[in-house]
Design a protein around this motif. Structure first.
Motif, PDB file in Angstrom:
ATOM      1  N   ASN A 276       0.832  -1.211   0.000  1.00 24.49           N
ATOM      2  CA  ASN A 276       0.000   0.000   0.000  1.00 24.49           C
ATOM      3  C   ASN A 276       0.864   1.258   0.000  1.00 24.49           C
ATOM      4  OD1 ASN A 276      -2.241  -1.614   0.010  1.00 24.49           O
ATOM      5  ND2 ASN A 276      -2.809  -1.203   2.137  1.00 24.49           N
ATOM      6  N   TYR A 359      -2.973  -4.965  -6.445  1.00 20.80           N
ATOM      7  CA  TYR A 359      -3.835  -3.831  -6.114  1.00 20.80           C
ATOM      8  C   TYR A 359      -3.570  -2.608  -6.998  1.00 20.80           C
ATOM      9  CZ  TYR A 359      -4.279  -6.723  -1.937  1.00 20.80           C
ATOM     10  OH  TYR A 359      -4.497  -7.766  -1.078  1.00 20.80           O
ATOM     11  N   TYR A 362      -6.471  -0.325  -8.537  1.00 21.94           N
ATOM     12  CA  TYR A 362      -7.141   0.590  -7.611  1.00 21.94           C
ATOM     13  C   TYR A 362      -6.341   1.884  -7.454  1.00 21.94           C
ATOM     14  CZ  TYR A 362      -9.543  -3.729  -6.191  1.00 21.94           C
ATOM     15  OH  TYR A 362     -10.249  -4.911  -6.178  1.00 21.94           O
ATOM     16  N   HIS A 414      -8.615  -5.256  -0.781  1.00 21.15           N
ATOM     17  CA  HIS A 414      -9.387  -4.826  -1.941  1.00 21.15           C
ATOM     18  C   HIS A 414     -10.462  -3.822  -1.496  1.00 21.15           C
ATOM     19  CE1 HIS A 414      -7.808  -7.693  -4.930  1.00 21.15           C
ATOM     20  NE2 HIS A 414      -7.764  -8.580  -3.939  1.00 21.15           N
ATOM     21  N   TRP A 417      -8.991  -0.325  -0.721  1.00 27.92           N
ATOM     22  CA  TRP A 417      -8.705   0.506  -1.891  1.00 27.92           C
ATOM     23  C   TRP A 417      -9.982   0.971  -2.590  1.00 27.92           C
ATOM     24  CZ3 TRP A 417      -4.566   3.068  -3.361  1.00 27.92           C
ATOM     25  CH2 TRP A 417      -3.327   2.707  -2.833  1.00 27.92           C
TER      26      TRP A 417
END
Length: 446
Positions: A276, A359, A362, A414, A417
């Motif tokens: 992240n 990810y 996103y 998920h 995001w």
């Protein structure tokens, strides 16, 4: 005086006028990470892990502290632009000096509370031992620049309110350039380490403030000289206070949203948290130019509102919207195409790479979902529709928290995001839906 009795002043709004502010400010925003990178490299070369950790903690505290006070820049830009639009030279400089006075008040308050900021900040960040000692050294020195740092916010707001994007860029380059040079000189050459880096910041902020004030007097001469009456208009002071209060609440809501994201992300383990953090760089890159467009929207919206020129205001909304959307779509394509390579450049950890690529879509979409939010923020600040902006930000934050509660338990990172993209989209959509209602009071609000 009732400004509705003043004639409408025609303000030409073009792509050139948008870019003349957006491009320099985007470049100015880009210089800020270079400063952080330099400071980190200087301390990294000393080989002291504790000093590096202390610098990171201290820098985070100052980002929180001064980021919360960035309303001084935004409110100055809006009110100066509106005064310029009305052709009210006296009020233009009155806004500037009222903001300078407010900057000094906040700066001196920060100095007065420095011991509490150091002890409370280090406790909040969980710093101990040599890390806490290094962070305390940095904070104790850098906090001395508090008043001039906030004056620099006001100076930047003033030149942007006057549409002088190139001057704003020059001041940012001067500030960060001197800071970088002095940090290297004092931190490495003279061996002062983290104290040298902190003094580099103090020197850079001070030189930039003096240069900015010198520019104002050089450019405007006698008209820029402050007078007591500028600081004693109770109505104008209340207007400045209310605008700053609303922008502050909006800023705290933003900080809360991203703090919650970090906190929730940490619950998914170190790999997801690291992924992240890598992906947030994509949002940060997008924010550079989105902030540049938003700054252009502030200035042009403010000037056209001050001039009571509705066609110019609507054109400002249209053109800044076109540039925000176009750049966001270009970013989306760029990040989706080259994202894996960028991730590979940032980290060599295979598990973090794999998670970040999972990810990535996103993160890439944050440019698109955030485009309208940044642009509408600029329009609303420039028009000084701050109460409505504040309220819609609170609603968007509530929607974000509700989305987190609904999605994270089932979808994990998920869901996190998705919630961030919902938050960004909500901010823009709520403000854009509210705009037509506020347009009806366009002339009456002047």
């Amino acid at each position: 005086m009732d400004t509705r009795s003043q004639p409408v002043r025609i303000i030409e709004v073009t792509h050139r006028s948008v870019l003349s502010i957006a491009v320099p400010m985007t470049l100015g925003y880009v210089t800020t990470p270079l400063l952080g990178l330099t400071d980190t490299a200087v301390i990294g070369r000393t080989g002291e892990a504790a000093a590096l950790a202390g610098l990171a903690i201290a820098a985070a505290l100052f980002d929180l502290l001064f980021g919360s006070l960035n309303f001084l820049r935004a409110s100055t830009t809006a009110l100066v632009a509106q005064a310029a639009g009305r052709g009210d030279a006296q009020e233009l400089f009155a806004v500037f000096w009222r903001s300078v006075a407010l900057s000094l008040v906040f700066g001196l308050l920060i100095l007065g509370l420095s011991s509490l900021i150091i002890s409370g900040g280090l406790k909040m960040m969980g710093a101990e031992g040599r890390v806490a000692e290094a962070a305390a050294t940095y904070i104790a020195i850098r906090i001395l620049a508090g008043p001039v740092t906030l004056i620099n916010f006001t100076l930047l707001g003033f030149v942007l309110g006057r549409g002088l994007g190139s001057v704003g860029l020059a001041l940012q380059i001067l500030l960060n350039g001197i800071n970088i040079v002095m940090s290297i000189l004092l931190g490495l050459t003279f061996g002062l380490g983290i104290a040298g880096v902190a003094w580099g910041t103090v020197i850079g902020e001070t030189v930039a403030a003096l240069a900015g004030l010198a520019f104002v007097f050089w450019r405007y001469g006698q008209a820029a000289v402050p007078r007591l009456l500028m600081l004693t208009d109770a109505t104008k002071l209340r207007q400045l206070f209310h605008l700053n209060r609303d922008i502050l609440i909006r800023t705290f809501s933003l900080i809360t949203a991203f703090t919650v994201m970090t906190r929730v992300g940490a619950s998914f383990g170190p790999v997801a948290l690291a992924a992240n953090a890598v992906l947030m760089n994509f949002f940060m890159i997008s924010s550079f130019y989105l902030d540049g467009i938003a700054t252009a929207a502030e200035q042009i919206a403010g000037e056209t509102v001050g001039a009571r020129y509705r066609p110019g205001f609507e054109r400002a909304v249209k053109l800044t919207g076109i540039w925000s959307l176009g750049l966001a779509l270009a970013s989306l394509a760029f990040f989706l195409g080259l994202g894996p390579s960028i991730i590979g450049f940032i980290t060599t950890a295979q598990d973090v790479r794999a998670a970040a690529e999972l990810y990535l879509p996103y993160a890439a979409f944050t440019a698109l979902t955030g485009a309208l939010a940044f642009q509408m923020d600029g329009i609303f600040i420039g028009a000084t529709w701050s109460r409505e902006m504040r309220n819609m930000m609170i609603v968007a934050l509530a929607g974000y928290l509700a989305t987190l509660a609904a999605l994270v338990p089932s979808f994990g990172n998920h869901g996190l995001w998705i919630a961030l993209n919902v938050f960004l989209a909500l901010r823009g959509l709520l403000l854009s839906r509210l705009k037509p209602k506020l347009d009806q009071t366009f002339a009456a609000s002047q």
